[in-house]
Design an enzyme around this catalytic site. Structure first.
Site, short mmCIF file in Angstrom:
data_model
loop_
_atom_site.label_atom_id
_atom_site.label_comp_id
_atom_site.label_asym_id
_atom_site.label_seq_id
_atom_site.Cartn_x
_atom_site.Cartn_y
_atom_site.Cartn_z
N ALA A 330 0.83 -1.21 0.00
CA ALA A 330 0.00 0.00 0.00
C ALA A 330 0.86 1.26 0.00
O ALA A 330 1.98 1.26 -0.51
CB ALA A 330 -0.98 -0.03 1.18
N SER A 331 0.37 2.32 0.61
CA SER A 331 1.01 3.63 0.47
C SER A 331 2.34 3.77 1.19
O SER A 331 3.04 4.77 1.00
CB SER A 331 0.06 4.74 0.94
N THR A 332 2.71 2.80 2.03
CA THR A 332 4.08 2.85 2.57
C THR A 332 5.09 2.83 1.43
O THR A 332 6.19 3.36 1.54
CB THR A 332 4.35 1.67 3.52
N PHE A 333 4.69 2.22 0.31
CA PHE A 333 5.58 2.06 -0.85
C PHE A 333 5.89 3.39 -1.53
O PHE A 333 6.79 3.46 -2.38
CB PHE A 333 4.92 1.09 -1.84
#
Length: 602
Positions: A330-333
């Site tokens: 998800a948005s950690t990426f």
């Protein structure tokens, strides 16, 4: 003629000749009778020695000599401060001496043992058959036998020929299910495991590490078998020790885990299915590792019935270490997407892009998570608010190749190097060749758009995500996660990604903004030093979303990275997993703050 006559036998009287004949007959009869007796005895000896020789020799020796094996005490496992995580306790085991009875006579003993020990008679029969009914070695059929069962065995001793009860050290996990997945458990090896270890001095019935640290450091922990060859009388009393080989205890292992931080991480995750991992971003040392659902490793120190095993397995894969399994990050990426965009040269540190409620790409609408957009944003603002449409545009502007290249340089799509590699998933970094082979489709621009926000086909483990945060924390170096405290090689392993200073600066400022004003304000509290981090919510149609939060602190000189993942938890990373990370960080920094205050008052 005179000479010939003088040399011939003289003629005897008739009476003397008859007497001699009778004596000869008696002698002949005696010789014949002796020959028959000797022949019979000889034949019997031949049969005993040649036909049944091996068995009779073994039986004779067994009546006098016993081989008593002594399993070694397994090495202890300590946390980084010397607190015990796995040790031993004294218990009783039941052994059988195969040669004491004929194969056909064992059925009564097997049945009585099955009744007393509450184990299937077929299991006892199988163990005897595996070892062999002519084996001189004692065969262990039960471990961790209770005092009540030991008493019952003593009461039925007359019916239990060839049964021995012996005290031995048994694995003990004093903290129960705490750290079960990372510490692991032990159990007796089966036929297949024995075959895989041929030539490594293992024998049937050996207790070995089955997962986690127990399996990863099996060679250090296991020790060496010993035993005694003793002479006994008819009642089985030991008369003399003929020979002895001392057991060699296994080596103790000290790991990087911190017991108190492990407790805090376990409490933070609670009953939520998912994972938490904490590590030192400068060395890769694992400080805590939690997976849910869990199990109590002490269950495996005694016989486990098939029913109990099935019951455990039905609880949504409790033996799966989710820290090492792969999920959409998800948005950690967006840490990787930011890096790829800046390092590709397609975007400058001063880049500002407008954000939108959605972005229309190749006939598909890719939405913003707040359905409104955030207006014009640079890299720091886009990270702070986790703008999807900003990063979609970064992906479209640089194309998939730089994004895929930097994803791999960050360590995704490969194992991390942790000692638990047998349990670790390498994750997945998709590309055109992979998609054509697996999905039978070409790579679409929409695949690049999805990948920029950590979704689509991309998969990474919580440990890999922790490694990604470590790169942002330590200034651009990949570190090798490890569990052995004295692992000098892993501690010294630092692979530079050669990131530009502006890239590091923008990454860190953006991650700090998440905590100070963005989606991670749950960690913007006075009990913690300045924290930097990122949330993530990976949609999974039909089962609820996976929620993520990763963070490091202190911001100016990071000491710890914590990543939490809620599997199918629903909600968002900021609301579900950010409080978990906060709880772990508070447990880490509170003792340091208390110590600092105490020093100030001196």
């Amino acid at each position: 003629m005179t000479l010939l006559r003088s040399l011939s036998t003289p003629t005897l009287p008739l009476q003397t000749a008859r007497s001699v004949g009778r004596q000869n007959q008696a002698i002949v009869l005696m010789v014949l009778l002796s020959g028959i007796i000797i022949g019979g005895l000889g034949g019997r000896l031949v049969h005993l020695q040649l036909v049944d020789g091996d068995r009779n020799r073994q039986l004779a020796e067994t009546n006098r000599i016993r081989l008593i094996p002594k399993p070694p005490e397994r090495g202890k496992i300590f946390d980084r401060k010397g607190r015990i995580l796995a040790g031993s306790r004294l218990s009783h085991s039941v052994y059988l001496q195969p040669l004491t009875q004929k194969k056909a006579d064992w059925h009564k003993t097997r049945q009585r043992l099955a009744d007393i020990l509450n184990i299937p008679v077929q299991a006892i029969e199988r163990r005897l058959a595996e070892e062999g009914y002519r084996s001189p070695y004692m065969v262990r059929i039960a471990r961790g036998v209770s005092p009540q069962k030991v008493t019952a065995l003593e009461e039925y001793r007359a019916e239990l020929e060839g049964v021995e009860v012996d005290a031995e050290a048994m694995r003990d996990y004093p903290h129960g299910d705490l750290g079960a997945h990372v510490i692991g458990y032990t159990g007796e090896m089966n036929d297949q495991e024995l075959q895989r270890r041929q030539g490594k001095d293992y024998r049937l019935g050996d207790v070995i590490g089955q997962m986690g640290i127990e399996a990863a450091f099996e060679q250090q922990l296991r020790g060496e078998w010993g035993g005694q060859q003793v002479e006994v009388d008819g009642a089985g009393t030991v008369l003399n020790v003929l020979g002895e080989k001392e057991t060699r205890a296994g080596k103790d292992v000290t790991v990087t885990l911190d017991l108190e931080l492990q407790k805090a991480a376990e409490a933070a995750l609670g009953i939520q299915k998912g994972a938490i991992v904490a590590l030192d971003p400068n060395t890769g040392a694992i400080l805590a590792m939690v997976s849910r659902p869990g199990f109590d490793p002490n269950l495996f120190t005694t016989h486990m019935s098939d029913e109990k095993w099935k019951q455990l397995q039905s609880q949504d894969q409790p033996f799966l270490n989710r820290v090492l399994q792969s999920y959409p990050p998800a948005s950690t990426f967006k840490i990787v997407t930011t890096t790829a965009g800046l390092e590709s040269g397609k975007f400058s540190p001063q880049t500002v892009l407008n954000t939108y409620p959605s972005l229309h790409v190749s006939g598909v609408d890719f939405g913003e998570w707040n359905h409104a957009g955030f207006g014009p944003q640079g890299f720091v603002g886009a990270m702070t608010w986790s703008s999807d449409t900003f990063f979609y545009q970064i992906g479209l502007g640089m194309g998939e190749k730089p994004l895929i290249e930097w994803t791999r340089r960050y360590g995704f799509g490969q194992k991390t190097g942790i000692e638990l590699s047998a349990e670790e998933s390498p994750g997945l970094v998709p590309d055109a060749l992979w998609k054509q082979k697996q999905v039978k489709q070409a790579w679409f621009v929409g695949d690049t758009v999805n990948m920029t926000i950590g979704q689509g086909y991309l998969e990474a483990s919580p440990l890999q995500v922790a490694g990604m945060f470590a790169i942002a924390a330590n200034g651009g170096y990949r570190v090798k996660p490890h569990l052995l405290k004295e692992n000098a090689t892993a501690q010294a392993w630092r692979q530079p990604l050669n990131l530009r200073s502006d890239t590091i600066r923008l990454l860190r400022e953006g991650l700090r903004g998440v905590i100070s004003t963005g989606t991670g304000q749950a960690l913007n509290i006075p009990t913690l030093p300045p924290v930097a981090g990122k949330s993530g919510t990976a949609e999974d149609m039909g089962q609820g979303s996976h929620t993520w939060f990763g963070a490091f602190a202190p911001y100016d000189k990071p000491e710890i990275v914590v990543v939490a993942m809620g599997e199918f938890s629903g909600g968002s990373g900021g609301s579900v997993t950010a409080p978990m990370v906060r709880q772990v960080m508070e447990a880490y920094f509170k003792p340091k703050q208390t110590k600092a205050k105490a020093q100030q008052h001196r």
